[in-house]
Design an enzyme around this catalytic site. Structure first.
Site, PDB file in Angstrom:
ATOM      1  N   ASN A 104     -26.559  33.132  76.587  1.00  0.00           N
ATOM      2  CA  ASN A 104     -26.447  33.104  78.170  1.00  0.00           C
ATOM      3  C   ASN A 104     -26.556  31.569  78.502  1.00  0.00           C
ATOM      4  OD1 ASN A 104     -28.750  32.784  80.519  1.00  0.00           O
ATOM      5  ND2 ASN A 104     -26.838  33.644  81.034  1.00  0.00           N
ATOM      6  N   HIS A 105     -27.580  31.188  77.539  1.00  0.00           N
ATOM      7  CA  HIS A 105     -27.829  29.615  77.872  1.00  0.00           C
ATOM      8  C   HIS A 105     -28.157  28.851  76.484  1.00  0.00           C
ATOM      9  CE1 HIS A 105     -31.529  32.176  78.271  1.00  0.00           C
ATOM     10  NE2 HIS A 105     -31.707  31.253  77.164  1.00  0.00           N
ATOM     11  N   GLN A 170     -33.175  25.438  79.944  1.00  0.00           N
ATOM     12  CA  GLN A 170     -32.213  26.396  79.292  1.00  0.00           C
ATOM     13  C   GLN A 170     -31.048  26.269  80.352  1.00  0.00           C
ATOM     14  OE1 GLN A 170     -35.372  29.456  79.530  1.00  0.00           O
ATOM     15  NE2 GLN A 170     -35.088  29.881  77.357  1.00  0.00           N
ATOM     16  N   ASP A 172     -27.497  27.266  81.449  1.00  0.00           N
ATOM     17  CA  ASP A 172     -26.469  28.243  81.345  1.00  0.00           C
ATOM     18  C   ASP A 172     -25.136  28.004  80.833  1.00  0.00           C
ATOM     19  OD1 ASP A 172     -28.391  29.943  82.304  1.00  0.00           O
ATOM     20  OD2 ASP A 172     -26.934  31.158  83.530  1.00  0.00           O
ATOM     21  N   ASP A 202     -29.241  39.235  74.372  1.00  0.00           N
ATOM     22  CA  ASP A 202     -30.297  38.675  75.248  1.00  0.00           C
ATOM     23  C   ASP A 202     -29.679  38.736  76.807  1.00  0.00           C
ATOM     24  OD1 ASP A 202     -32.827  37.683  75.897  1.00  0.00           O
ATOM     25  OD2 ASP A 202     -31.878  35.813  76.230  1.00  0.00           O
ATOM     26  N   LEU A 207     -25.242  37.214  81.094  1.00  0.00           N
ATOM     27  CA  LEU A 207     -24.131  36.602  80.342  1.00  0.00           C
ATOM     28  C   LEU A 207     -22.907  36.812  81.032  1.00  0.00           C
ATOM     29  CD1 LEU A 207     -23.461  35.788  77.337  1.00  0.00           C
ATOM     30  CD2 LEU A 207     -23.320  37.980  76.823  1.00  0.00           C
ATOM     31  N   GLU A 209     -22.354  37.625  84.392  1.00  0.00           N
ATOM     32  CA  GLU A 209     -21.907  37.406  85.804  1.00  0.00           C
ATOM     33  C   GLU A 209     -21.228  36.555  86.494  1.00  0.00           C
ATOM     34  OE1 GLU A 209     -25.791  36.512  87.696  1.00  0.00           O
ATOM     35  OE2 GLU A 209     -25.913  34.534  86.730  1.00  0.00           O
ATOM     36  N   GLU A 244     -29.786  44.235  76.333  1.00  0.00           N
ATOM     37  CA  GLU A 244     -30.567  44.067  77.214  1.00  0.00           C
ATOM     38  C   GLU A 244     -29.979  43.955  78.565  1.00  0.00           C
ATOM     39  OE1 GLU A 244     -34.569  41.280  78.053  1.00  0.00           O
ATOM     40  OE2 GLU A 244     -32.713  40.581  77.739  1.00  0.00           O
ATOM     41  N   HIS A 309     -40.862  42.943  74.176  1.00  0.00           N
ATOM     42  CA  HIS A 309     -41.491  41.524  73.842  1.00  0.00           C
ATOM     43  C   HIS A 309     -42.053  40.782  75.265  1.00  0.00           C
ATOM     44  CE1 HIS A 309     -37.292  40.779  74.017  1.00  0.00           C
ATOM     45  NE2 HIS A 309     -37.763  39.461  74.070  1.00  0.00           N
TER      46      HIS A 309
END
Length: 544
Positions: A104-105, A170, A172, A202, A207, A209, A244, A309
């Site tokens: 995603n990033h 981070q 995108d 993740d 990821l 959108e 996720e 986590h």
């Protein structure tokens, strides 16, 4: 892949972070050589699939989720050669390996981003999402309230704002760019060729959108998941994708598609209702959560968990239910995080009551789907709330009562993170070595349950139903597959209960008890009554 070859349906997944599991060279940081040395322990526990959190080179400003190089191993943790050796040793023990796919990033230190910010004509410029003016909605959709102020940050060198759903370090990736998607396929192919069995995706909703760009793909971003799956299957037919995606139940099936997208989806909805049931000591919330699950394709599977986590989110529950859990399990502000969750492990939330932890493991292993354990859950590890944000539940594994919990021979000040050395969850009291010598320990009973669970594929493959027990504190689950049936009868109350399971009242039918929290008298077949100790559980197999 034939429907009967879906190995993940009866898998036991174990999540760990290499850097906090076992240090082999005394530098205070876990590594792949140390992890390889612990494979016999994991195999003995009954683990069939490991999920590794990010182990790539990183500035480590978000515990490795800020990736700086997708094609290498963080040198602190070992080399590619040591990773491949670890994969070989895991395969010899029948253990598959999933790794985090964090696309995603990237870290803002990644060479792609550095090239993108340095030159507006760079081919990497469009790898990210930029704007000359900061959008008016730059505070909407913040993931880490209290620690993050915006989703658009000014970059002086680029003379533009870049989009970041998570922390500002981070940036995108622009998934709408075909070259980015090609690079992601290349990353997947690289690790699949090195032997991994799939990926945990993740932040899957973010990821796909693609809200910050307008392309021909934005009308149905879920199509991208099919592109993911097509390439995965092309490279390795039995590999899997675990998403996720903490989303509403109307959206959740879109991640699985018709069985042609993700294979597994984390079951946040039932996890939250499970916690509500444990707080109330009532079966109804779990039953309600199970009823609320949408239909999924035969190839799809729910991945159940007790704690992941991150923070324990509660957003599927009503405000009143959320507050009920906060008051019971996270009454102090230091125990909460991001205005939406709790940053504690289960045993401290249960005030060290091992009976409740054992019951939780029984629930995890008998819910319809695939169970996912977090490292240390099998021994009841605690947390360290003095550590910032989510690091409170990311302390080193507690192996023994030796210095540093047997995790490392380094001086304590050089450890990647402090071991828990105070209170009832200190490593001297809570460790693998001590519990392996105790027939009644959490580790011993959890290992026994896992072994039995693997011999009861009905829980993973079958149709699951909640059956009546005549007691609002007792949850009874019936799972049927290929004409065989198993039951799990579980008491959520702090006092002893007697439940009535009508399925057990039948001439010519016997019920064999396969695992329980203690020794009980046999089930009364004339009345179907099942005795249960406080927080007790009993699993049965029905035989004609």
């Amino acid at each position: 892949m034939p429907i009967h070859d879906l190995w993940y349906k009866n898998a036991i997944v174990y999540c760990l972070d290499v850097e906090t599991f076992q240090d082999s060279d005394g530098d205070g940081i876990g590594d792949f050589h140390g992890l390889s040395d612990r494979l016999d322990y994991l195999s003995g526990l009954g683990v069939t699939c490991l999920w590794l959190m990010p182990f790539f080179p990183t500035p480590n400003r978000d515990d490795g989720y800020d990736v700086m190089d997708y094609y290498a191993v963080d040198p602190r943790l070992g080399s590619l050669g040591e990773f491949v050796e670890f994969i070989r040793q895991a395969r010899e023990r029948g253990i598959r390996v999933l790794i985090d796919l964090v696309v995603n990033h990237t870290s803002t230190k990644h060479p792609w981003f550095q090239a993108a910010r340095s030159d507006p004509d760079s081919p990497f410029r469009d790898f990210y999402v930029w704007a000359k003016e900061r959008p008016k909605d730059h505070k909407e959709g913040i993931i880490f309230p209290g620690f993050q102020e915006t989703t658009w940050t000014w970059d002086e060198k680029a003379q533009a704002y870049y989009f970041h759903r998570f922390y500002e370090q981070q940036a995108d990736l622009n998934i709408a760019n075909p070259r980015v998607r090609e690079e992601i396929r290349r990353i997947m192919g690289f690790w699949l060729e090195l032997g991994v069995a799939g990926f945990r995706i993740d932040a899957a909703p973010f990821l796909i959108e693609m809200q910050a760009v307008k392309t021909e793909h934005s009308s149905d971003p879920f199509e991208y998941l099919q592109e993911f799956r097509d390439y995965l299957t092309y490279v390795r037919g039995d590999a899997v994708l675990l998403a996720e995606a903490n989303v509403d139940m109307k959206t959740a099936p879109k991640y699985l598609g018709g069985g042609d997208r993700m294979q597994l989806l984390f079951n946040f909805l039932v996890q939250e209702h499970l916690m509500l049931s444990l707080v109330r000591e009532k079966a109804e919330p779990i039953a309600r959560g199970l009823r609320a699950l949408p239909d999924i394709p035969p190839q799809g599977q729910w991945a159940n968990f007790l704690r992941n986590h991150d923070e324990m989110s509660l957003w599927h529950l009503s405000k009143k239910e959320q507050e009920e859990i906060y008051q019971a399990l996270g009454p102090e502000e230091t125990m909460r995080i991001y205005d939406r969750g709790i940053r504690r492990r289960l045993p401290p939330m249960f005030e060290g009551d091992v009976r409740r932890v054992k019951l939780s493991h029984s629930l995890l292993l008998t819910l319809p789907g695939t169970p996912v354990f977090r490292y240390g859950e099998e021994i009841g590890m605690g947390d360290d709330l003095s550590l910032p944000e989510r690091l409170s539940i990311r302390t080193p594994m507690q192996w023994s009562s030796e210095s540093n919990a047997g995790f490392s021979t380094a001086p304590a000040e050089k450890l990647i993170r402090p071991v828990i050395d105070e209170g009832e969850f200190a490593y001297e009291q809570v460790n693998v070595e001590r519990q392996q010598q105790d027939d009644r320990s959490l580790l011993t009973i959890t290992e026994r349950m896992i072994r039995v669970r693997r011999s009861c594929p009905e829980f993973g493959w079958g149709e699951c139903e909640v059956v009546s027990t005549g007691d609002d504190a007792v949850l009874a689950l019936r799972a049927t597959w290929k004409g065989k049936t198993v039951f799990a009868v579980q008491n959520l109350a702090s006092d002893a209960r007697t439940a009535t399971v009508k399925d057990f009242i039948c001439d010519g039918v016997c019920v064999d008890e396969v695992v329980s929290d203690q020794v009980y008298d046999p089930v009364d077949k004339s009345t179907g009554q099942v005795a249960l100790a406080p927080y007790g559980f009993r699993w049965f197999r029905k035989k004609a």
